[in-house]
Design an enzyme around this catalytic site. Structure first.
Site, short mmCIF file in Angstrom:
data_model
loop_
_atom_site.label_atom_id
_atom_site.label_comp_id
_atom_site.label_asym_id
_atom_site.label_seq_id
_atom_site.Cartn_x
_atom_site.Cartn_y
_atom_site.Cartn_z
N THR A 125 30.58 39.94 48.56
CA THR A 125 30.58 40.68 47.29
C THR A 125 28.97 40.22 46.99
O THR A 125 28.54 39.12 46.99
CB THR A 125 31.55 40.32 46.41
OG1 THR A 125 31.13 40.66 45.09
CG2 THR A 125 31.62 38.78 46.13
N ASP A 126 28.70 41.39 46.01
CA ASP A 126 27.35 41.05 45.39
C ASP A 126 27.30 40.02 44.17
O ASP A 126 26.37 39.58 43.81
CB ASP A 126 26.68 42.69 44.57
CG ASP A 126 27.71 43.13 43.85
OD1 ASP A 126 28.70 42.63 43.60
OD2 ASP A 126 27.39 44.37 43.27
N GLU A 127 28.75 39.83 43.79
CA GLU A 127 28.75 38.79 42.83
C GLU A 127 28.31 37.31 43.39
O GLU A 127 28.18 36.66 42.34
CB GLU A 127 30.27 38.58 42.52
CG GLU A 127 30.67 39.90 41.80
CD GLU A 127 31.87 39.79 41.01
OE1 GLU A 127 32.30 38.84 40.59
OE2 GLU A 127 32.66 40.93 40.72
N TYR A 153 36.03 33.01 41.01
CA TYR A 153 36.07 34.04 41.90
C TYR A 153 34.70 34.19 42.87
O TYR A 153 34.69 33.85 44.34
CB TYR A 153 36.39 35.44 41.67
CG TYR A 153 36.22 36.43 42.60
CD1 TYR A 153 36.86 36.75 43.62
CD2 TYR A 153 35.11 37.42 42.21
CE1 TYR A 153 36.51 37.71 44.58
CE2 TYR A 153 34.88 38.50 43.55
CZ TYR A 153 35.60 38.59 44.33
OH TYR A 153 35.24 39.60 45.43
N LYS A 157 34.14 33.02 46.88
CA LYS A 157 33.29 33.95 47.86
C LYS A 157 31.97 33.32 48.63
O LYS A 157 31.86 33.57 49.58
CB LYS A 157 33.01 35.22 47.37
CG LYS A 157 34.46 36.00 46.88
CD LYS A 157 35.17 36.49 48.14
CE LYS A 157 34.73 37.64 48.93
NZ LYS A 157 35.85 37.89 50.10
P1 NAD Z 1 42.77 43.71 46.86
O1 NAD Z 1 43.01 42.26 45.82
O2 NAD Z 1 42.94 45.06 46.35
O3 NAD Z 1 43.61 43.19 48.20
C1 NAD Z 1 43.49 41.97 48.81
C2 NAD Z 1 44.48 42.01 49.94
O4 NAD Z 1 44.47 40.76 50.31
C3 NAD Z 1 45.96 42.19 49.33
O5 NAD Z 1 46.68 43.13 50.11
C4 NAD Z 1 46.57 40.74 49.37
O6 NAD Z 1 47.80 40.99 49.43
C5 NAD Z 1 45.88 40.31 50.50
N1 NAD Z 1 45.81 38.71 50.58
C6 NAD Z 1 45.58 37.83 49.49
N2 NAD Z 1 45.71 36.49 49.88
C7 NAD Z 1 46.17 36.74 51.22
C8 NAD Z 1 46.36 35.46 52.19
N3 NAD Z 1 46.35 34.37 51.61
N4 NAD Z 1 46.74 35.94 53.32
C9 NAD Z 1 47.01 37.18 53.67
N5 NAD Z 1 46.49 38.16 52.92
C10 NAD Z 1 46.24 37.86 51.55
O7 NAD Z 1 41.18 43.28 47.06
P2 NAD Z 1 40.06 44.51 47.77
O8 NAD Z 1 39.36 45.15 46.24
O9 NAD Z 1 40.49 45.39 48.43
O10 NAD Z 1 39.01 43.43 48.04
C11 NAD Z 1 38.85 43.35 49.60
C12 NAD Z 1 37.80 42.45 49.89
O11 NAD Z 1 36.61 42.97 49.53
C13 NAD Z 1 37.89 41.20 48.90
O12 NAD Z 1 37.28 40.17 50.03
C14 NAD Z 1 36.69 41.24 48.05
O13 NAD Z 1 36.28 39.88 47.75
C15 NAD Z 1 36.01 42.05 48.66
N6 NAD Z 1 35.16 42.94 47.79
C16 NAD Z 1 35.69 43.63 46.77
C17 NAD Z 1 35.05 44.57 46.00
C18 NAD Z 1 35.49 45.29 44.89
O14 NAD Z 1 34.98 45.99 44.33
N7 NAD Z 1 37.05 45.55 45.08
C19 NAD Z 1 33.52 44.56 46.21
C20 NAD Z 1 32.94 43.71 47.10
C21 NAD Z 1 33.74 42.91 47.84
O1 TDX Z 2 39.84 45.62 31.06
C1 TDX Z 2 38.69 45.51 31.43
N1 TDX Z 2 37.59 45.76 30.58
C2 TDX Z 2 36.27 45.45 30.83
O2 TDX Z 2 35.30 45.92 29.88
C3 TDX Z 2 38.09 45.12 32.98
C4 TDX Z 2 39.24 45.01 33.80
C5 TDX Z 2 36.70 45.14 33.20
N2 TDX Z 2 35.96 45.26 32.22
C6 TDX Z 2 34.40 45.14 32.65
C7 TDX Z 2 33.97 43.79 33.41
C8 TDX Z 2 33.14 44.38 34.36
O3 TDX Z 2 31.99 44.21 33.54
O4 TDX Z 2 34.34 46.21 33.54
C9 TDX Z 2 33.33 45.67 34.66
C10 TDX Z 2 34.05 45.64 35.95
O5 TDX Z 2 35.20 44.90 35.93
P1 TDX Z 2 36.17 44.36 37.25
O6 TDX Z 2 36.58 46.09 37.53
O7 TDX Z 2 37.07 43.29 36.68
O8 TDX Z 2 35.02 44.18 38.28
P2 TDX Z 2 34.02 43.18 38.33
O9 TDX Z 2 34.36 41.88 37.73
O10 TDX Z 2 32.66 43.53 38.36
O11 TDX Z 2 34.31 42.65 40.21
C11 TDX Z 2 34.58 43.50 41.14
O12 TDX Z 2 33.42 43.85 41.88
C12 TDX Z 2 33.05 42.79 42.77
C13 TDX Z 2 35.75 43.33 41.77
O13 TDX Z 2 36.94 42.93 41.21
C14 TDX Z 2 35.22 42.23 42.87
O14 TDX Z 2 36.44 41.95 43.79
C15 TDX Z 2 33.96 42.41 43.52
O15 TDX Z 2 33.73 41.28 44.33
#
Ligand code: NAD
Ligand code: TDX
Length: 341
Positions: A125-127, A153, A157
């Site tokens: 992630t960019d985080e 988190y 990562k």
């Molecule tokens: P998500 O939370 O929707 O899905 C995570 C999945 O991993 C779930 O199906 C969960 O059951 C599974 N999981 C969790 N713990 C586990 C374990 N111990 N063993 C096996 N499976 C397990 O997450 P997402 O948003 O789909 O993110 C997927 C990946 O991408 C993550 O690694 C996250 O850090 C990365 N990522 C997400 C975003 C975003 O915006 N959502 C952005 C950048 C990177």
């Molecule tokens: O209820 C809310 N109100 C609000 O203002 C929630 C859930 C979020 N927010 C704000 C917080 C952040 O500035 O919105 C922005 C986005 O929040 P999230 O959806 O929780 O995402 P973020 O914290 O940016 O992280 C996401 O992007 C990077 C994903 O959850 C991560 O898994 C990924 O790595």
């Protein structure tokens, strides 16, 4: 080609499985997923019966099970999506984040070494880069930006990324890492900004915006992320990190207003609530390396992608109603109960 996809019942992982099975009929995909609160087999409904797809319910921290899957399937490629992914939950309870995101990754790396793979890809992630100041819109994260995570988190990562790179340097494991910005699209668990706001607006519930709503995120459609991941698996160089971005920076409040407008709901639903501790100000990612090396750039127009996503949630009410009727509501009460009083 056999690909082991971890975390494939979650948001991005399930989109990736659909994308790959649609684009590579000759690949076999094996998914291991623990089915935590965020994992949902319904996300994989369309592919569960396919002969070139296998689902295994299990934990990536379970070394014995992971080794067994490697012995049975001999994957050529491992792509690790499995993670605890929600920042707010990591602030409440970091333990499980370290367990899955760091130690789980180590188990997968060890198995990849032991049995041999052509590629281990870590979905990051960019985080990991921390945040950028709001007043310096000229700055963007590059692959060389220092790692400076803010939340449990993102720290977990970052630790995983460093471990992956260490396995490359020390053991010569063929690894790649991608660091992507905020994804949106179908099957996103309704705890993240866009999915949560769509459902609350639809239900005429308050929309909880943290702080003043001026924090900035870069949004990418999950389809663009999946395409970029496939390109990295095919063409990425071992030991390299690739940033994936949407070239689409928006203030949170702008997104919330767009959703309300699209659904024809009043802005009075917006509630500014207590900020997230350590809240990152701004993420912005340079996609120059992906563009230069592979000619990749994100293609989905944000207005169009958001409209399609809203429609998906409207057309798939039973998918999210099942979620919000269950265990999830306890989390919602803990996270927002006080804030929305
Ligand atoms: P998500 O939370 O929707 O899905 C995570 C999945 O991993 C779930 O199906 C969960 O059951 C599974 N999981 C969790 N713990 C586990 C374990 N111990 N063993 C096996 N499976 C397990 O997450 P997402 O948003 O789909 O993110 C997927 C990946 O991408 C993550 O690694 C996250 O850090 C990365 N990522 C997400 C975003 C975003 O915006 N959502 C952005 C950048 C990177
Ligand atoms: O209820 C809310 N109100 C609000 O203002 C929630 C859930 C979020 N927010 C704000 C917080 C952040 O500035 O919105 C922005 C986005 O929040 P999230 O959806 O929780 O995402 P973020 O914290 O940016 O992280 C996401 O992007 C990077 C994903 O959850 C991560 O898994 C990924 O790595």
């Amino acid at each position: 080609m056999t690909i082991l996809v971890t975390g494939g019942a979650g948001f991005i992982g399930s989109n990736f499985i659909h994308y790959m099975l649609e684009n590579h009929y000759d690949y076999k995909l094996v998914c291991i997923d623990k089915l935590t609160y965020a994992g949902n087999l319904r996300n994989l409904e369309k592919v569960l019966g396919k002969s070139n797809f296998r689902f295994v319910k299990g934990d990536i921290c379970d070394r014995e099970l992971v080794n067994k899957i490697f012995e049975e399937e001999s994957p050529d490629v491992v792509i690790n999506f499995a993670a605890e992914s929600h920042v707010d939950r990591s602030i409440e309870n970091p333990d499980v984040f370290l367990m899955t995101n760091v130690l789980g990754t180590q188990v997968l790396l060890d198995a990849s070494r032991k049995y041999g793979v052509k590629r281990f890809h870590q979905v990051s992630t960019d985080e990991v880069y921390g945040d950028l100041p709001l007043e310096r819109r000229d700055l963007k994260f590059t692959e060389e930006s220092p790692l400076k995570p803010s939340s449990p988190y993102s720290a977990s990562k970052t630790a995983a990324d460093l471990l992956v790179l260490a396995y490359h340097r020390t053991y010569g494991l063929p690894v790649t890492i991608s660091r992507c910005s905020n994804n949106y699209g179908p099957y996103q668990f309704p705890e993240k900004l866009i999915s949560l706001m769509i459902i609350n607006a639809f239900n005429n519930k308050p929309l909880p915006v943290y702080g003043d709503g001026k924090n900035v995120r870069d949004w990418i459609h999950v389809k663009d992320h999946c395409e970029a991941l496939n390109i990295i698996l095919q063409k990425g160089k071992e030991g390299e990190v690739y940033n994936i971005g949407g070239n689409n920076e928006r203030e949170n409040i702008e997104i919330v207003k767009m959703i309300l407008k699209e659904l024809g709901k009043p802005e009075e639903l917006i509630r500014f609530v207590k900020d997230r501790p350590g809240h990152d100000k701004r993420y912005a990612i340079s996609t120059a390396k992906m563009e230069k090396e592979f000619g990749w750039h994100p293609k989905v127009d944000f207005e169009q992608g958001l409209r399609e996503t809203i429609n998906w949630y409207l057309e798939n009410r039973d998918w999210w109603e099942e979620i919000i009727n269950g265990e999830y509501m306890k989390y919602y009460e803990r996270m927002y109960g006080e804030r929305l009083k």
